[in-house]
Design a protein around this motif. Structure first.
Motif, PDB file in Angstrom:
ATOM      1  N   ARG A 189     -13.029 141.036 -33.355  1.00 27.13           N
ATOM      2  CA  ARG A 189     -12.263 141.648 -32.270  1.00 27.13           C
ATOM      3  C   ARG A 189     -12.473 140.912 -30.965  1.00 27.13           C
ATOM      4  NH1 ARG A 189     -13.051 147.388 -29.165  1.00 27.13           N
ATOM      5  NH2 ARG A 189     -15.224 146.759 -29.344  1.00 27.13           N
ATOM      6  N   VAL A 190     -13.701 140.628 -30.594  1.00 26.28           N
ATOM      7  CA  VAL A 190     -13.977 139.988 -29.312  1.00 26.28           C
ATOM      8  C   VAL A 190     -13.396 138.576 -29.266  1.00 26.28           C
ATOM      9  CG1 VAL A 190     -15.809 139.107 -27.812  1.00 26.28           C
ATOM     10  CG2 VAL A 190     -16.016 141.383 -28.843  1.00 26.28           C
ATOM     11  N   VAL A 191     -13.538 137.818 -30.325  1.00 26.65           N
ATOM     12  CA  VAL A 191     -13.012 136.449 -30.347  1.00 26.65           C
ATOM     13  C   VAL A 191     -11.478 136.457 -30.264  1.00 26.65           C
ATOM     14  CG1 VAL A 191     -12.781 134.357 -31.736  1.00 26.65           C
ATOM     15  CG2 VAL A 191     -14.994 135.515 -31.584  1.00 26.65           C
ATOM     16  N   ALA A 192     -10.835 137.328 -31.046  1.00 23.72           N
ATOM     17  CA  ALA A 192      -9.370 137.391 -31.036  1.00 23.72           C
ATOM     18  C   ALA A 192      -8.845 137.824 -29.674  1.00 23.72           C
ATOM     19  CB  ALA A 192      -8.895 138.348 -32.124  1.00 23.72           C
ATOM     20  N   VAL A 193      -9.489 138.825 -29.080  1.00 25.15           N
ATOM     21  CA  VAL A 193      -9.052 139.306 -27.775  1.00 25.15           C
ATOM     22  C   VAL A 193      -9.294 138.250 -26.705  1.00 25.15           C
ATOM     23  CG1 VAL A 193      -9.456 141.051 -25.986  1.00 25.15           C
ATOM     24  CG2 VAL A 193      -9.307 141.730 -28.380  1.00 25.15           C
ATOM     25  N   ALA A 194     -10.382 137.497 -26.815  1.00 27.39           N
ATOM     26  CA  ALA A 194     -10.657 136.430 -25.851  1.00 27.39           C
ATOM     27  C   ALA A 194      -9.556 135.360 -25.885  1.00 27.39           C
ATOM     28  CB  ALA A 194     -12.020 135.807 -26.140  1.00 27.39           C
ATOM     29  N   LEU A 195      -9.083 135.029 -27.073  1.00 30.23           N
ATOM     30  CA  LEU A 195      -7.981 134.061 -27.187  1.00 30.23           C
ATOM     31  C   LEU A 195      -6.714 134.604 -26.532  1.00 30.23           C
ATOM     32  CD1 LEU A 195      -8.517 132.806 -30.856  1.00 30.23           C
ATOM     33  CD2 LEU A 195      -9.028 131.578 -28.734  1.00 30.23           C
ATOM     34  N   LEU A 196      -6.449 135.890 -26.703  1.00 30.88           N
ATOM     35  CA  LEU A 196      -5.289 136.507 -26.055  1.00 30.88           C
ATOM     36  C   LEU A 196      -5.434 136.485 -24.536  1.00 30.88           C
ATOM     37  CD1 LEU A 196      -4.679 139.574 -28.401  1.00 30.88           C
ATOM     38  CD2 LEU A 196      -3.230 137.542 -28.177  1.00 30.88           C
TER      39      LEU A 196
END
Length: 303
Positions: A189-196
């Motif tokens: 979740r944190v990695v995906a949201v950081a990319l967004l």
């Protein structure tokens, strides 16, 4: 130091950095009319403005770590307070009275919006499904706002920039809070949201630079109006942040929205900031030519 006070101080520093970046972007946006994108990317001023934006974003992210979304986002309106006089100074002119009235009305309106919408959130992070849903809806809205090209496209690009920045902030808060919890920094979740966050932050900067081609005041006011409104909607719908004060809070929010809208309208009536054009050199010569007998007393010179 109290967490709320720290969040406010970080917001102030972020606002100044964003203001300096906005002034630089407005100048670059004007230059983009006559220069290619490749030439601008090779311009040191473009990288300077991008660096200012990045620094401001980091300060903003730190503020979101210590304060709720509905507190931090409206304070971004202080960017407008700093950017309008900075832009006027860069253009070699004084700030017009209409600009001051528009700026003050916009900031006062956002301040009224801030009062009832500053309640703490019971859950200050988005789930991955919520982050993806918000991102998809925002991309669709941005596409609708920017697909047309007309005289109002600058304000629509500014609205799109505000939406992108609001979503980037909401996602940043999720990364800052969830990532700070033990063992969660490298979670899916944190990695995906950081990319967004990166996508929306860069997209918001590019959209704002496009909006500034018609001037700084009105587009920046629209950015600073759309940003906290969208962030407040995300905070109250998805994060559980409350509207305080009941009926009184609702009246304050409505009054704030009207005042902010009035401020934006005042800023749209302000010229972009170019110095007045000098009189045509041929005017004196034309004045020395006798006018026909049928001409009116006040002669008209064709340009």
């Amino acid at each position: 130091m109290n967490a709320t006070v720290l969040a406010v101080l970080l917001c102030l520093a972020s606002a100044v950095a964003y203001a300096a970046a906005a002034v630089a972007q407005e100048r670059l946006a004007r230059a983009a009319v006559a220069r290619s994108a490749g030439a601008l990317l090779g311009n040191g001023a473009w990288w300077w403005s991008a660096g200012l934006n990045a620094g401001a974003a980091l300060l903003h992210a730190a503020a979101l770590r210590y304060g709720p979304l509905t507190l931090v986002q409206p304070l971004g309106a202080l960017t407008l307070v700093a950017a309008v006089p900075l832009g006027a100074h860069g253009a070699g002119r004084r700030v017009a009275a209409t600009e001051w009235r528009g700026t003050l009305a916009t900031v006062a309106g956002l301040g009224l919006l801030l009062l009832p919408a500053s309640g703490p959130a019971p859950d200050d992070t988005l789930t991955l499904a919520e982050a993806l849903a918000v991102s998809g809806a925002t991309v669709a809205a941005i596409t609708l706002l920017t697909v047309r090209r007309d005289v109002r496209s600058g304000l629509r690009h500014a609205t799109a920039s505000g939406l992108a920045s609001a979503v980037a902030s909401a996602l940043t808060q999720t990364v800052a809070v969830a990532g700070g919890r033990g063992g969660a920094l490298l979670s899916v979740r944190v990695v995906a949201v950081a990319l967004l966050v990166v996508v929306f932050a860069v997209g918001g900067m590019l959209l704002s630079q496009r909006a500034y081609r018609g001037g700084l005041g009105a587009p920046l006011a629209v950015v600073n109006l759309a940003n906290p409104l969208a962030a407040a909607a995300i905070g109250m719908i998805l994060l559980g942040e409350r509207l305080q004060g009941g009926a009184v809070g609702l009246l304050l929010a409505v009054a704030g929205a009207l005042a902010a809208a009035r401020g934006v309208l005042l800023l749209t009536r302000t010229a972009p900031g170019a110095a007045p054009a000098p009189a045509p050199a041929s005017a004196p010569a034309a004045a020395s030519v006798p006018a026909p007998a049928s001409a009116p007393v006040a002669g008209r010179v064709a340009v």
